[in-house]
Design an enzyme around this catalytic site. Structure first.
Site, short mmCIF file in Angstrom:
data_model
loop_
_atom_site.label_atom_id
_atom_site.label_comp_id
_atom_site.label_asym_id
_atom_site.label_seq_id
_atom_site.Cartn_x
_atom_site.Cartn_y
_atom_site.Cartn_z
N ASP A 14 0.86 -1.29 0.00
CA ASP A 14 0.08 0.01 0.00
C ASP A 14 1.00 1.17 -0.09
O ASP A 14 0.76 2.25 0.82
CB ASP A 14 -0.81 0.04 1.26
CG ASP A 14 -1.71 -1.27 1.52
OD1 ASP A 14 -2.13 -1.85 0.41
OD2 ASP A 14 -1.76 -1.56 2.56
N GLU A 187 -11.59 1.16 -3.24
CA GLU A 187 -10.54 1.47 -2.01
C GLU A 187 -9.39 2.23 -2.29
O GLU A 187 -9.03 2.74 -3.55
CB GLU A 187 -10.26 0.32 -1.14
CG GLU A 187 -9.53 -0.89 -2.11
CD GLU A 187 -9.20 -1.97 -1.19
OE1 GLU A 187 -9.45 -2.24 0.13
OE2 GLU A 187 -9.10 -3.04 -2.03
#
Length: 540
Positions: A14, A187
């Site tokens: 991420d 997301e």
């Protein structure tokens, strides 16, 4: 001059990448591992130096009891108004209808800290990022969670204005700006103001082999105003099953001083057993989700496109204005525990290293035996990432157990349900012995049992080694540090992969670690002393 992907090997998921002046920074998720948020810096996007983690105190991060793969999800690093801004999420529930979480904000004028006390922002959804608009306004952009079983749990991307005078959100300004595509699971949003338009980068498809990144844009920040990039997705490996890099998506865009553009995203490098199809199963990602960087160009309609196609490239042209540095690309290291602080490559589970866990310095690490490796509260363990498919790790340990409830040794660890180790323990008939055991989805197996190796009387130290060779790994022991004995147990490395854990547990977001541990669930806190730790990587 080229960079080679992944640029951050091993569990570095991420990525939130930014540039300040001529320096690039990446912040990565750390989940249940302490300290929270992993930071790197680079001048050339090729060589990356590990920096101290910002969330290094329980004031900033309290994860005791957090489930595996809870904790820090998708931190967002930004720079504005002369300081670094860090948004981070502490997730307390990973399974079921709810994702109880809190988003926090901390700031620092220096990337190395100190970082300010945390400000609670909200709990609307995870993957929150802070957008600094060109007009001075700030907004929180985030995935939005919906627990209702008759709705999809991923309820679009929400934008909420942030008031810098109060350092609080204005909840009534919240609106959904993007619903995502029919791939769902939208997301990981990052918002940019480029070329007079707002560009939203968001992940979809779940962080597995169906993962992708899409781009949408709008001239305003009005509700549902963003249109998705045509001929997308922006990046994915869904349709490139034979490619070395997989699962790309969820990342951030950055420009160079010379006007070039790059995109950092998570990536995995799965492998297969010799008797398996390369497409089913797609593979086992023991190194977890790593960080890749792809070059980006803009088409004639002002849409960003990955150079080389949406599958990405292993070798990517580095920025033309890169300032070459000497940071190592091989992560081999040796630790004699002679420093006053633990090396920043070490991590602990959920809580910081304190006197209740042990001590270090003067050439030794002492770990006080506490709960088992299956626990989520008091685990006496330090560990660092697998960052190569092939490596050796070894240590030298002194431990004097007097009950089988006391154990200490060398572990390969994914989470509380998936790990193995070689360790010293006590046998009622033999005294101190060496055993190898594995926890496979909480199915615990002792491999030697009555054939556990007796430690000769008068032996002070025992040497342990693990040899990891991509698809499998073994353990060895020595009583003098020179003559090594391999234990005839070959373990399947796939059990320590994201993809294997996913089969039984929704929290599959980290990667394999190697480390040192002491257990004494009798409660008498017998301590183990480790003399050194050595980690040596080999060519893949």
């Amino acid at each position: 001059m080229k960079l080679t992907n992944p640029v951050l090997p091993g569990f570095n998921a991420d990525p939130s990448m930014i540039r300040v002046g001529d320096t690039y920074y990446i912040a990565n998720s750390t989940f249940e591992w302490f300290p929270g948020v992993r930071l790197h810096e680079s001048k050339d996007m090729i060589h990356w130096n590990l920096l101290p983690s910002p969330l290094s105190t329980t004031t900033l991060l309290d994860m005791k009891g957090n489930p595996s793969s809870g904790g820090i999800w998708a931190p967002d690093l930004s720079y504005a108004d002369g300081k670094f801004w860090l948004i981070y999420t502490d997730v307390k529930i990973t399974e079921g209808a709810f994702k109880d979480m809190t988003n926090y904000l901390t700031t620092a004028t220096d990337i190395r800290g100190p970082w300010s006390d945390p400000i609670k922002v909200n709990g609307v959804g995870f993957d929150a990022s802070l957008f600094h608009d060109t007009d001075g306004k700030k907004y929180l952009v985030q995935q939005t969670w919906d627990h209702r079983e008759y709705h999809h749990p991923f309820d679009g991307i929400t934008l909420t204005e942030f008031d810098t005078s109060t350092m609080k959100l204005k909840p009534h300004t919240a609106r959904t700006i993007y619903d995502g595509t029919d791939v769902k699971l939208v997301e990981g949003p990052h918002l940019y103001n480029i070329k007079g338009q707002y560009y939203l980068f968001a992940a979809e498809g779940g962080t597995v082999f169906t993962h992708q990144e899409v781009v949408a844009r709008s001239k305003t920040l009005d509700p549902h105003s963003f249109e998705t990039e045509p001929d997308g997705p922006f990046i994915t490996n869904l349709d490139t099953p034979g490619f070395y890099l997989q699962k790309q998506g969820h990342g951030a865009l950055v420009d160079t001083p010379g006007g070039e553009w790059y995109y950092a995203s998570l990536v995995s490098r799965p492998w297969n057993h010799p008797n398996e199809s390369s497409t089913d199963p797609r593979g086992w990602s023991t190194l977890g989700r790593e960080t890749s960087i792809q070059k980006v160009e803009w088409d004639d309609q002002d849409w960003p496109r990955v150079v080389g196609g949406h599958g990405g490239q292993v070798e990517v042209e580095a920025p033309k204005d890169a300032i070459l540095t000497d940071a190592p690309l091989n992560h081999s290291r040796h630790d004699n525990f002679d420093k006053p602080a633990l090396d920043i490559d070490w991590n602990t589970l959920r809580i910081p290293f304190t006197a209740t866990m042990g001590s270090y310095g003067n050439g030794e690490l002492k770990l006080i035996g506490r709960g088992s490796l299956a626990g989520t509260f008091d685990t006496s363990l330090i560990a660092s990432r697998w960052q190569a498919f092939n490596f050796d790790a070894e240590t030298k340990v002194k431990f004097d157990p007097y009950t089988y409830q006391q154990m200490a040794g060398l572990t390969n660890f994914y989470n509380d349900k998936h790990w193995s180790w070689i360790y010293i323990t006590w046998d009622e008939n033999k005294g101190a012995v060496i055993e190898v055991a594995q926890n496979d989805n909480n199915n615990y197996t002792s491999f030697l049992k009555d054939d556990a190796i007796k430690i000769p009387d008068g032996t002070d130290y025992v040497w342990f080694k693990t040899k990891v060779r991509k698809q499998s790994y073994t353990y060895e022991y020595s009583f003098d540090g020179e003559l090594w004995n391999e234990i005839p147990v070959e373990l399947d490395a796939a059990i320590l992969s994201d993809d294997y854990v996913l089969q039984n547990y929704g929290g599959f977001f980290t990667g394999a670690f190697v480390g040192l541990a002491a257990v004494d669930y009798s409660g008498y806190e017998e301590a183990a002393t480790f003399d050194y730790f050595d980690y040596t990587e080999f060519d893949d």
